[in-house]
Design a protein around this motif. Structure first.
Motif, PDB file in Angstrom:
ATOM      1  N   TYR A 102       1.215  -1.356   0.149  1.00 48.04           N
ATOM      2  CA  TYR A 102      -0.078  -0.028   0.052  1.00 48.04           C
ATOM      3  C   TYR A 102       1.201   1.086  -0.198  1.00 48.04           C
ATOM      4  O   TYR A 102       1.411   1.789   0.883  1.00 48.04           O
ATOM      5  N   ASP A 103       1.035   2.106  -1.398  1.00 45.41           N
ATOM      6  CA  ASP A 103       1.888   3.065  -1.091  1.00 45.41           C
ATOM      7  C   ASP A 103       0.623   3.850  -0.633  1.00 45.41           C
ATOM      8  O   ASP A 103       0.017   4.540  -0.821  1.00 45.41           O
ATOM      9  N   VAL A 104       1.326   4.757   0.920  1.00 48.37           N
ATOM     10  CA  VAL A 104       0.394   5.706   1.599  1.00 48.37           C
ATOM     11  C   VAL A 104       1.683   6.156   2.542  1.00 48.37           C
ATOM     12  O   VAL A 104       2.485   6.197   2.955  1.00 48.37           O
ATOM     13  N   ALA A 108       0.157  11.323   5.103  1.00 49.21           N
ATOM     14  CA  ALA A 108      -1.348  10.906   4.176  1.00 49.21           C
ATOM     15  C   ALA A 108      -2.038  10.110   5.205  1.00 49.21           C
ATOM     16  O   ALA A 108      -3.242   9.400   4.805  1.00 49.21           O
ATOM     17  N   ARG A 109      -0.970   9.416   6.169  1.00 49.27           N
ATOM     18  CA  ARG A 109      -1.298   8.325   6.678  1.00 49.27           C
ATOM     19  C   ARG A 109      -2.409   8.753   8.021  1.00 49.27           C
ATOM     20  O   ARG A 109      -2.343   9.850   8.588  1.00 49.27           O
ATOM     21  N   GLN A 200     -12.438   4.762   6.544  1.00 44.89           N
ATOM     22  CA  GLN A 200     -11.776   5.870   7.114  1.00 44.89           C
ATOM     23  C   GLN A 200     -10.380   4.868   7.661  1.00 44.89           C
ATOM     24  O   GLN A 200      -9.251   5.836   8.575  1.00 44.89           O
ATOM     25  N   VAL A 201     -10.437   3.671   7.573  1.00 47.57           N
ATOM     26  CA  VAL A 201      -8.608   3.454   8.034  1.00 47.57           C
ATOM     27  C   VAL A 201      -7.924   3.506   6.813  1.00 47.57           C
ATOM     28  O   VAL A 201      -8.474   2.121   5.947  1.00 47.57           O
ATOM     29  N   ASP A 202      -6.463   3.322   7.166  1.00 46.54           N
ATOM     30  CA  ASP A 202      -5.943   3.077   5.632  1.00 46.54           C
ATOM     31  C   ASP A 202      -5.298   1.691   5.497  1.00 46.54           C
ATOM     32  O   ASP A 202      -5.908   0.725   6.643  1.00 46.54           O
ATOM     33  N   PRO A 203      -5.859   1.299   4.177  1.00 42.59           N
ATOM     34  CA  PRO A 203      -5.838  -0.383   4.445  1.00 42.59           C
ATOM     35  C   PRO A 203      -5.037  -1.507   4.752  1.00 42.59           C
ATOM     36  O   PRO A 203      -4.807  -2.246   5.066  1.00 42.59           O
ATOM     37  N   ASP A 204      -3.345  -1.109   4.924  1.00 47.76           N
ATOM     38  CA  ASP A 204      -2.614  -1.711   5.722  1.00 47.76           C
ATOM     39  C   ASP A 204      -2.881  -1.711   7.164  1.00 47.76           C
ATOM     40  O   ASP A 204      -1.811  -1.803   7.933  1.00 47.76           O
ATOM     41  N   ARG A 205      -3.480  -1.115   8.177  1.00 49.57           N
ATOM     42  CA  ARG A 205      -4.195  -1.143   9.260  1.00 49.57           C
ATOM     43  C   ARG A 205      -4.856  -2.039   9.193  1.00 49.57           C
ATOM     44  O   ARG A 205      -5.743  -2.004  10.346  1.00 49.57           O
ATOM     45  N   TYR A 206      -5.850  -2.413   8.628  1.00 51.64           N
ATOM     46  CA  TYR A 206      -7.155  -3.493   8.794  1.00 51.64           C
ATOM     47  C   TYR A 206      -6.280  -4.712   9.800  1.00 51.64           C
ATOM     48  O   TYR A 206      -5.070  -5.164   9.401  1.00 51.64           O
ATOM     49  N   THR A 207      -7.923  -4.788  10.490  1.00 51.52           N
ATOM     50  CA  THR A 207      -7.138  -6.060  11.370  1.00 51.52           C
ATOM     51  C   THR A 207      -7.905  -6.787  10.651  1.00 51.52           C
ATOM     52  O   THR A 207      -9.114  -6.485  10.044  1.00 51.52           O
ATOM     53  N   LYS A 208      -7.708  -8.269  11.716  1.00 55.57           N
ATOM     54  CA  LYS A 208      -9.188  -9.681  11.179  1.00 55.57           C
ATOM     55  C   LYS A 208      -9.762  -9.175  11.185  1.00 55.57           C
ATOM     56  O   LYS A 208     -11.409  -9.155  10.607  1.00 55.57           O
TER      57      LYS A 208
END
Length: 605
Positions: A102-104, A108-109, A200-208
């Protein structure tokens, strides 16, 4: 005497400032106010963000899984995934051993310390709404709130809290906390704000947990493209059939038809899904760029409702039949009523319940009926209702308007239809000039106005209503200011006119007024004995909400109020719950919500 107390409010409230909070109510349309003109516009938000759920006036389940458990997007009892360990092992060998990147940019995070759509500056709850309350406790409260609430105004209030950018409580991951809030929004019928919140949550910070929750949210919105930024990792982390099927769908949407075909073949061979569910996945792949697939869906082969069938069917133009929706929970009416792809007939079926739940505003409900009225193929019943609605809003005089409204109110055959009829006519009722000539209709006119927050218009009828009438009781609860106290004699006059089962309206009136501090303590005790109830009853829950109010935790108070408002209707809510809710809301500065919930309990019980 009571009339004089209420009538003095006309001058007192004429110059009061009020906040207007707005909420998206119809699919991807812009935000639309749940409250009437005349309330002050909210201050402009600091950034371009969605508008908040509506708050109070004058201050102003997905069904497939239990809260807290993994979410399945397919119908219960349907075999959609391979369970054989050798098949899973073989599949692992075939899948590429790569993780999505994920290129954030760092600048911008988005932080997980506070996730939401708006702050208190633009109408939300304050950042410290939960104080120092432990996140694990708050998570349990949310998870145990199972579905649509009995209160329309309670739902409006909870939606505004859940969407606010509040500080993430201690001892809970910010992504998990966002997941639980979004999950409750979905269970309450608000799929649109639930989707906005998870995004509102960045894709690379998703939890299960967030992966588990976001899939049914995307499907509830029939939003296939929303899956794609997190589809690869969602499939890897959850192994859920719906996330696995999202991979070929997203490949097709990106124009990668070769990969999409390979993944669909893999899904068929390994049994990710079967039957109608697999065919729906293939149809979604065919809807992509140069998909070139023709798949026929035969709904008679599908048994049971699921978010997968709802979402993929709506997204690909093969809406599930009413027989499947009949098996879904009441919250699905909120999803369908907000869905741009739903047919007009489906929206008309879902709109009354969505309005009663607090998902659709008066304006949105009127819009749906107006569009249906303009449809040349609309059935005669819809045409007739549209003509009545037109007269209610633009009749030749007030008598004609009230007559049309009365016909609409009397046409309801069940509580949902009768309550939604009050919401439908709220703005029309507010336009009627108070007159003794219409005293016989004052009760329902006031009830209609208050269903949409027209409290200042409602109190103009103070000199018209009779002491002890329903209209008098509603104004006693809803008036922004009240001089003096309601005495036991006035309450007994109301009881003598109360035809509800076991004097339920009288019990709620006592509980609401006591919570608002508009009845003396001695009269509360005396009239409680008359009614055979104890509106000040103490329980573990009442002590918890009282303590939260004393600490000034408005967010905790609202979540505990939501937990106590679970039920099919007000008949399921004990009067002492109303007393403690109203008192706690007033204590944390939510006076408008307290008044509207108290009035609604009397009106809709």
């Amino acid at each position: 005497m009571a009339k004089q107390r209420i009538s003095t409010l006309l001058c007192a409230t004429a110059g009061l400032a009020a906040l207007v909070y707005t909420i998206p109510v119809l699919g991807q349309q812009g935000p639309e106010s749940l409250l009437p003109p005349g309330f002050n516009d909210p201050p402009p938000p600091p950034t371009a963000r969605p508008a908040p759920p509506a708050s109070s006036p004058s201050t102003s389940r997905p069904t497939e899984a239990v809260p807290g458990s993994p979410v399945s997007g397919t119908a219960a009892g349907t075999d959609t995934g391979a369970t054989d360990e050798e098949a899973d092992a073989e599949e692992d060998e075939e899948e590429e051993d790569t993780e999505p990147r994920y290129d954030v940019p760092p600048t911008a995070r988005r932080s997980l310390k506070a996730v939401g759509l708006f702050t208190d500056i633009s109408g939300g709850f304050p950042a410290d709404a939960f104080g120092a309350m432990d996140g694990k406790f708050l998570t349990q409260v949310i998870q145990r709130t199972n579905g649509p609430l009995a209160s329309r105004w309670g739902t409006i209030m909870v939606r505004r809290l859940l969407a606010s950018r509040t500080d993430t409580p201690a001892n809970v991951n910010g992504a998990d906390w966002t997941a639980e809030r979004s999950w409750l929004l979905l269970r309450m019928g608000d799929a649109v704000v639930a989707r906005q919140l998870v995004q509102q949550v960045d894709p690379d910070r998703y939890t299960k947990r967030l992966y588990q929750v976001s899939m049914p949210i995307f499907l509830a919105n029939a939003d296939l493209s929303a899956m794609c930024p997190v589809a690869e990792e969602g499939a890897r982390v959850t192994r859920d059939p719906t996330w696995r099927m999202a991979q070929p769908i997203c490949a097709s949407l990106a124009g990668e038809q070769g990969r999409a075909t390979a993944l669909i073949n893999q899904a068929r061979a390994q049994g990710w899904m079967k039957g109608t569910d697999l065919l729906l996945g293939e149809k979604a792949v065919g809807a992509g760029v140069q998909g070139r697939r023709s798949v026929k869906i035969e709904w008679e082969n599908a048994k049971g409702f699921s978010t997968w069938r709802h979402g993929i069917g709506q997204a690909t133009g093969v809406e599930p039949p009413g027989s499947l929706y009949a098996e879904a929970g009441k919250q699905v009416n909120g999803w369908v009523a907000q869905l741009p792809t739903a047919t007009l007939a489906s929206k008309m079926r879902s709109a009354p319940a969505a309005a009663t739940m607090g998902v659709l505003s008066n304006r949105a409900l009127v819009d749906i009926y107006s569009i249906a009225f303009e449809d040349p193929d609309a059935p005669s019943q819809i045409k007739s209702r549209g003509e009545l609605l037109q007269t209610a809003y633009a009749g030749r005089d007030d008598a004609a308007k009230i007559g049309a409204m009365a016909d609409i109110w009397d046409s309801g055959s069940n509580p949902i239809e009768r309550q939604s009829a009050l919401v439908l006519t709220a703005r029309a009722a507010a336009l009627v000039a108070p007159s003794a000539d219409h005293a016989g209709d004052a009760d329902r006119l006031i009830a209609s106005m208050l269903s949409a927050g027209f409290d200042r218009q409602a109190i103009r009828w103070a000199s018209i209503v009779e002491d002890g009438s329903l209209g008098w009781g509603l104004l006693a609860c809803a008036a922004p200011r009240w001089q003096g106290s309601v005495d036991e004699g006035e309450l007994d006059d109301f009881r003598s006119n109360d035809d509800s089962d076991d004097y339920l309206k009288s019990k709620f009136l006592l509980a609401g007024l006591a919570g608002l501090g508009r009845v003396e303590a001695g009269d509360v005790g005396g009239f409680s004995e008359t009614l055979g109830t104890n509106v000040r009853k103490q329980t573990a829950w009442s002590r918890a909400i009282t303590a939260a109010a004393q600490r000034g935790e408005s967010g905790t108070v609202v979540l505990l109020a939501a937990a106590a408002l679970q039920g099919e209707g007000w008949q399921d809510i004990p009067p002492h719950h109303l007393f403690h809710i109203v008192r706690a809301l007033r204590q944390v500065g939510l006076d408008g919500e307290a008044r509207m919930i108290a009035a609604e309990a009397v009106s809709w019980s």
